[in-house]
Scaffold this motif. Sequence first.
Motif, PDB file in Angstrom:
ATOM      1  N   CYS A 233       0.848  -1.187   0.000  1.00  0.00           N
ATOM      2  CA  CYS A 233       0.000   0.000   0.000  1.00  0.00           C
ATOM      3  C   CYS A 233       0.887   1.242   0.000  1.00  0.00           C
ATOM      4  O   CYS A 233       1.821   1.326   0.794  1.00  0.00           O
ATOM      5  CB  CYS A 233      -0.886  -0.021   1.242  1.00  0.00           C
ATOM      6  SG  CYS A 233      -1.793   1.505   1.482  1.00  0.00           S
TER       7      CYS A 233
ATOM      8  N   CYS B 231       0.085   3.128   3.808  1.00  0.00           N
ATOM      9  CA  CYS B 231       0.496   2.577   5.102  1.00  0.00           C
ATOM     10  C   CYS B 231       1.560   1.499   4.961  1.00  0.00           C
ATOM     11  O   CYS B 231       2.023   0.965   5.968  1.00  0.00           O
ATOM     12  CB  CYS B 231      -0.730   2.017   5.835  1.00  0.00           C
ATOM     13  SG  CYS B 231      -1.441   0.581   4.999  1.00  0.00           S
TER      14      CYS B 231
ATOM     15  N   CYS C 257      -6.721  -1.001  -0.206  1.00  0.00           N
ATOM     16  CA  CYS C 257      -5.895  -1.601   0.838  1.00  0.00           C
ATOM     17  C   CYS C 257      -6.791  -2.143   1.946  1.00  0.00           C
ATOM     18  O   CYS C 257      -7.727  -1.475   2.380  1.00  0.00           O
ATOM     19  CB  CYS C 257      -4.941  -0.538   1.393  1.00  0.00           C
ATOM     20  SG  CYS C 257      -4.066  -1.056   2.863  1.00  0.00           S
TER      21      CYS C 257
ATOM     22  N   GLU D  76      -5.926  -2.729   4.972  1.00  0.00           N
ATOM     23  CA  GLU D  76      -5.555  -2.204   6.279  1.00  0.00           C
ATOM     24  C   GLU D  76      -6.131  -0.803   6.501  1.00  0.00           C
ATOM     25  O   GLU D  76      -6.790  -0.554   7.502  1.00  0.00           O
ATOM     26  CB  GLU D  76      -4.022  -2.164   6.377  1.00  0.00           C
ATOM     27  CG  GLU D  76      -3.491  -1.896   7.756  1.00  0.00           C
ATOM     28  CD  GLU D  76      -3.626  -3.074   8.708  1.00  0.00           C
ATOM     29  OE1 GLU D  76      -3.929  -4.194   8.218  1.00  0.00           O
ATOM     30  OE2 GLU D  76      -3.447  -2.879   9.927  1.00  0.00           O
ATOM     31  N   CYS D  77      -5.891   0.105   5.559  1.00  0.00           N
ATOM     32  CA  CYS D  77      -6.321   1.491   5.778  1.00  0.00           C
ATOM     33  C   CYS D  77      -7.434   1.893   4.815  1.00  0.00           C
ATOM     34  O   CYS D  77      -8.028   2.954   4.979  1.00  0.00           O
ATOM     35  CB  CYS D  77      -5.138   2.458   5.635  1.00  0.00           C
ATOM     36  SG  CYS D  77      -4.473   2.525   3.970  1.00  0.00           S
TER      37      CYS D  77
ATOM     38  N   SER E 205      -7.324   2.786   1.688  1.00  0.00           N
ATOM     39  CA  SER E 205      -7.035   3.747   0.617  1.00  0.00           C
ATOM     40  C   SER E 205      -6.892   3.021  -0.722  1.00  0.00           C
ATOM     41  O   SER E 205      -6.576   1.840  -0.769  1.00  0.00           O
ATOM     42  CB  SER E 205      -5.757   4.520   0.946  1.00  0.00           C
ATOM     43  OG  SER E 205      -4.711   3.598   1.154  1.00  0.00           O
TER      44      SER E 205
HETATM   45 ZN   LIG Z   1      -2.932   0.934   3.340  1.00  0.00          ZN
END
Ligand SMILES: [Zn+2]
Length: 95
Positions: free
Chosen positions: A74, A77, A88, A90-91, A93
């Motif tokens: 990503c 992050c 992504c 995780e975040c 985006s």
């Molecule tokens: Zn990310």
Amino acid sequence: MSLTIRKAIVLGLIGSILLLGNILLVANWLVERGVVDWARHLRAEYLTGTAITIIVVLLILLVSPKAGALVRRCPVCDHVLLSRGKYCGECGSKV
Ligand SMILES: [Zn+2]
């Protein structure tokens, strides 16, 4: 592929075929000129196994990491992206 590149490829092919046809002549000419002895000297002096290893490693390291990256990350992050999705995990985006 543009016309200029095609012309260059054809000319290069013709040139290399002519060179291959006269390879003994070219080799003898190079020996007469002392180019072969000079190249042998260069190889013995500078192109040791260590030097070749260092050159190869530098070439590998100099290649842009994005081109040969096996894992996608990503950009926000730096989380490793396991799926092929556009976002992504995780975040959230956009990748
Ligand atoms: Zn990310």
